[in-house]
Scaffold this active site. Structure first.
Site, mmCIF file in Angstrom:
data_model
loop_
_atom_site.group_PDB
_atom_site.id
_atom_site.type_symbol
_atom_site.label_atom_id
_atom_site.label_comp_id
_atom_site.label_asym_id
_atom_site.label_seq_id
_atom_site.Cartn_x
_atom_site.Cartn_y
_atom_site.Cartn_z
ATOM 1 N N LYS A 81 0.846 -1.192 0.000
ATOM 2 C CA LYS A 81 0.000 0.000 0.000
ATOM 3 C C LYS A 81 0.882 1.243 0.000
ATOM 4 C CE LYS A 81 -3.900 2.144 2.468
ATOM 5 N NZ LYS A 81 -4.854 2.018 3.584
ATOM 6 N N SER A 101 -9.902 2.449 2.749
ATOM 7 C CA SER A 101 -8.975 3.149 1.881
ATOM 8 C C SER A 101 -8.037 2.218 1.119
ATOM 9 C CB SER A 101 -8.142 4.119 2.716
ATOM 10 O OG SER A 101 -7.305 3.418 3.631
ATOM 11 N N SER A 135 -10.380 -0.044 7.040
ATOM 12 C CA SER A 135 -9.817 0.111 5.694
ATOM 13 C C SER A 135 -9.085 -1.101 5.146
ATOM 14 C CB SER A 135 -8.886 1.331 5.649
ATOM 15 O OG SER A 135 -9.644 2.515 5.725
#
Length: 483
Positions: free
Chosen positions: A76, A151, A175
Site C-alpha cells: 500500500k 482506503s 480500511s
C-alpha cells in the site's frame, strides 16, 4: 500460476515447478495488460521487482529461502519504501521519494519477498470508497462500475484481479476489512500494537494498524508471520512473542462459542447481506460451534466517536505537511503565511481538508471537553462492551459492511452516508481489537464479507476460524468474470 494462492505459489517455488523470475514476470505482464481498467497501482516497480526475483532464486538455490522468498506482493502506498515514491494517494506527496524503509516493508525484503509496486488508496487513507485518490478512482474487479471499498481499495482490487499474490493494507476504521469484503478477498487487522507503524505515514495514530490482504486465511497467516513483531522504533508496538500463525489453522472448531451482536442485525443492514451472514453462522454450527446473542450497547455511538477522534489526530499528524521541508510546495509564495495556506490548500484534496477542519475544531479551546474528551469516554464504553462480551464467547461475528459495493459516485456528495459504510468495523479499531473479514457469499454478483472480531492478540484463533470455514466452502475461490 496467478490463479493459485500465495501458499500454493510458495509450494510451487519450493518444488522447483517455477522460478520467482518467471512468476514475477507473469504478474508484471498482467499488470501492464489489465491494470488500466482497475487503476489499482500508483507505481509499478518493474526493474526492482525483477532484481528481487533474481535474488530470491539465488537464495533458494543456496537453501536460504523462507516461505515468502520469491513471492510477488504489493505494498500500500502509505508505507515508506526507500528510493520509491510514497504518495499516500495525495498530490501533497506526489514528489516524495522515501529516504528510508518502513519496518513492515523491510520485514518483507528480509524474507525475500518481491515488491511489484505501490497500490492506490484514498488520500492519506481517508475514505471508504477509494474515490479520493489524487491518482484517480479504483474500480472493483467484480463490476468496474462499482467502488472497491477503501482506503485500501487498490490493494483489494489488485488481489481480486490476480495482479498480486498478496498485499499490505492499513486499517484505521475498517480500511482493510471493508475493501476486502467488497472485493471478495480475505483481510485481517491485527491487535493494535501487534505490527509496527514505523515508516507507515500516520492518519490517526491511536487507531492505525497494518495487516495483510490475501485470497485466503492461510495466505494471511503466512504474511502476518512476517509482519508481526516488536519494533523498538515504534513506541506503541507491543513487546510480545509472535506465534506461528500457520500452526493452528486446521484445528477443529468443536466448542467454539460465537457471539452475534443484536445491534448488528438491526435497521440499516441489507436483508440479503443478513441472510448470507446467518448462513455462514449455520455453517460454523455444522463445524461444531455454538451460537449466542450478545449485546454491544454502545456500538451505535462508534461512528460519532470515531469521526471526532480520527479527524482530531489527523489534524495533528498532517500539520507537518506545510510546504517547507518535503512534499508539495506552492509556486512563488509571497510570505510564510502564503506558503502555508497555498501549499496545504493546493496539496490536499477535499476529504482530507474536511477532516482536518473537523479535527482542528474538536481540539480547539472551548470544544475539547465537549467533543474530543467525550468521544474518548465513549471509546472506553465501547471497549468495555467487548470485554463483557468476551467473557461469554470466543469470537464475535457479523457483517463487515451494511451492503455490497455501491456505484462509483453514489455517495460522494453525502459524506455522512459514506462514513456509515464503516459502521460495523469502526468499533474494533476504537477498542484496539483484532478483526478479520472473509468471503461468505454474493448479492447481485457482488461479494459479501463475514466479519470476525477476536479478543486481544487472538489473531491465531481468528485465522483458524476463517481457515476452517474456507475448507468447508468455496466463496474465497470465486474469480471475477474474465479473469
Amino acid at each position: 500460476m496467478h490463479n493459485k494462492t500465495l501458499a500454493e505459489q510458495s509450494r510451487a517455488l519450493a518444488a522447483g515447478d517455477i522460478t520467482s523470475e518467471e512468476l514475477t514476470r507473469a504478474y508484471l505482464d498482467r499488470i501492464r495488460d489489465l491494470d488500466a481498467t482497475y487503476n489499482s497501482y500508483i507505481t509499478v516497480t518493474e526493474e526492482l521487482a525483477m532484481n528481487q526475483a533474481r535474488n530470491a532464486d539465488t537464495l533458494r538455490a543456496e537453501g536460504k529461502a523462507t516461505p515468502l522468498t520469491g513471492i510477488p506482493l504489493a505494498q500500500k502506498d502509505i508505507f515508506c519504501t526507500e528510493g520509491v515514491k510514497t504518495s499516500c494517494g495525495s498530490k501533497m506527496l506526489d514528489n516524495f521519494i522515501a529516504p528510508y524503509e518502513s519496518t513492515v516493508t523491510q520485514n518483507f525484503k528480509d524474507a525475500g519477498a518481491v515488491m511489484l509496486g505501490k497500490t492506490n488508496m484514498d488520500e492519506f487513507a481517508m475514505g471508504s470508497s477509494n474515490e479520493s485518490s489524487y491518482y484517480g478512482i479504483v474500480r472493483n474487479p467484480w463490476n468496474t462500475e462499482m467502488i472497491p471499498g477503501g482506503s485500501s481499495g487498490g490493494a483489494a482490487a489488485c488481489i481480486a484481479a490476480r495482479l498480486a499474490a498478496g498485499a499490505t493494507g492499513t486499517d484505521t476504521g475498517g480500511s482493510i476489512r471493508q475493501p476486502a469484503s467488497m472485493c471478495g478477498i480475505t483481510g485481517i487487522k491485527p491487535t493494535y500494537g501487534r505490527v509496527s507503524r514505523w515508516g507507515m505515514i500516520a492518519f490517526a495514530s491511536s487507531l492505525d494498524q497494518a495487516g495483510p490482504m490475501t485470497r485466503t486465511a492461510e495466505d494471511a497467516a503466512m504474511m502476518l508471520n512476517v509482519m508481526a513483531g516488536y519494533d523498538p522504533k515504534d513506541s506503541t508496538c507491543v513487546n510480545r512473542e509472535v506465534p506461528d500463525y500457520t500452526a493452528d489453522l486446521t484445528k477443529p472448531l468443536d466448542g467454539l462459542r460465537i457471539g452475534l451482536p443484536k445491534e448488528y442485525f438491526a435497521a440499516g443492514l441489507d436483508s440479503r447481506v443478513e441472510a448470507i451472514i446467518r448462513d455462514a453462522v449455520r455453517e460454523y454450527e455444522k463445524l461444531g460451534a455454538t451460537v449466542k446473542e450478545v449485546s454491544l450497547p454502545s456500538s451505535d455511538l462508534a461512528v460519532a466517536a470515531y469521526y471526532v477522534i480520527a479527524p482530531a489526530e489527523a489534524s495533528s499528524n498532517l500539520s507537518r505537511f506545510d510546504g517547507v521541508r518535503f512534499g508539495y510546495r506552492c509556486e512563488d509564495p509571497q510570505d510564510l503565511e502564503d506558503l502555508y495556506k497555498r501549499s496545504r490548500s493546493e496539496g490536499f484534496g477535499g476529504e482530507v481538508k474536511r477532516r482536518i477542519l473537523v479535527g482542528t475544531y474538536a481540539l480547539s479551546a472551548g470544544y475539547y471537553d465537549a467533543y474530543y474528551l467525550k468521544a474518548q469516554k465513549i471509546r472506553r464504553l465501547i471497549k468495555d462492551d467487548f470485554t463483557r462480551a468476551f467473557q461469554d464467547v470466543d469470537v464475535i461475528m457479523g457483517p463487515t459492511a451494511p451492503a455490497p459495493a455501491f456505484p462509483i459516485g453514489d455517495k460522494t456528495d453525502d459524506p455522512v452516508a459514506m462514513y456509515l459504510s464503516d459502521i460495523y468495523t469502526i468499533a474494533t479499531n476504537l477498542a484496539g481489537l483484532p478483526g478479520m473479514t472473509l468471503p461468505a457469499g454474493f448479492v447481485d454478483g457482488l461479494p459479501v464479507g463475514l466479519q470476525l472480531t477476536g479478543n486481544y492478540f487472538d489473531e491465531s484463533r481468528l485465522l483458524n476460524i476463517a481457515h476452517r470455514f474456507q475448507m468447508a466452502t468455496d466463496w474465497h475461490a470465486q474469480t471475477p468474470a474474465g479473469l
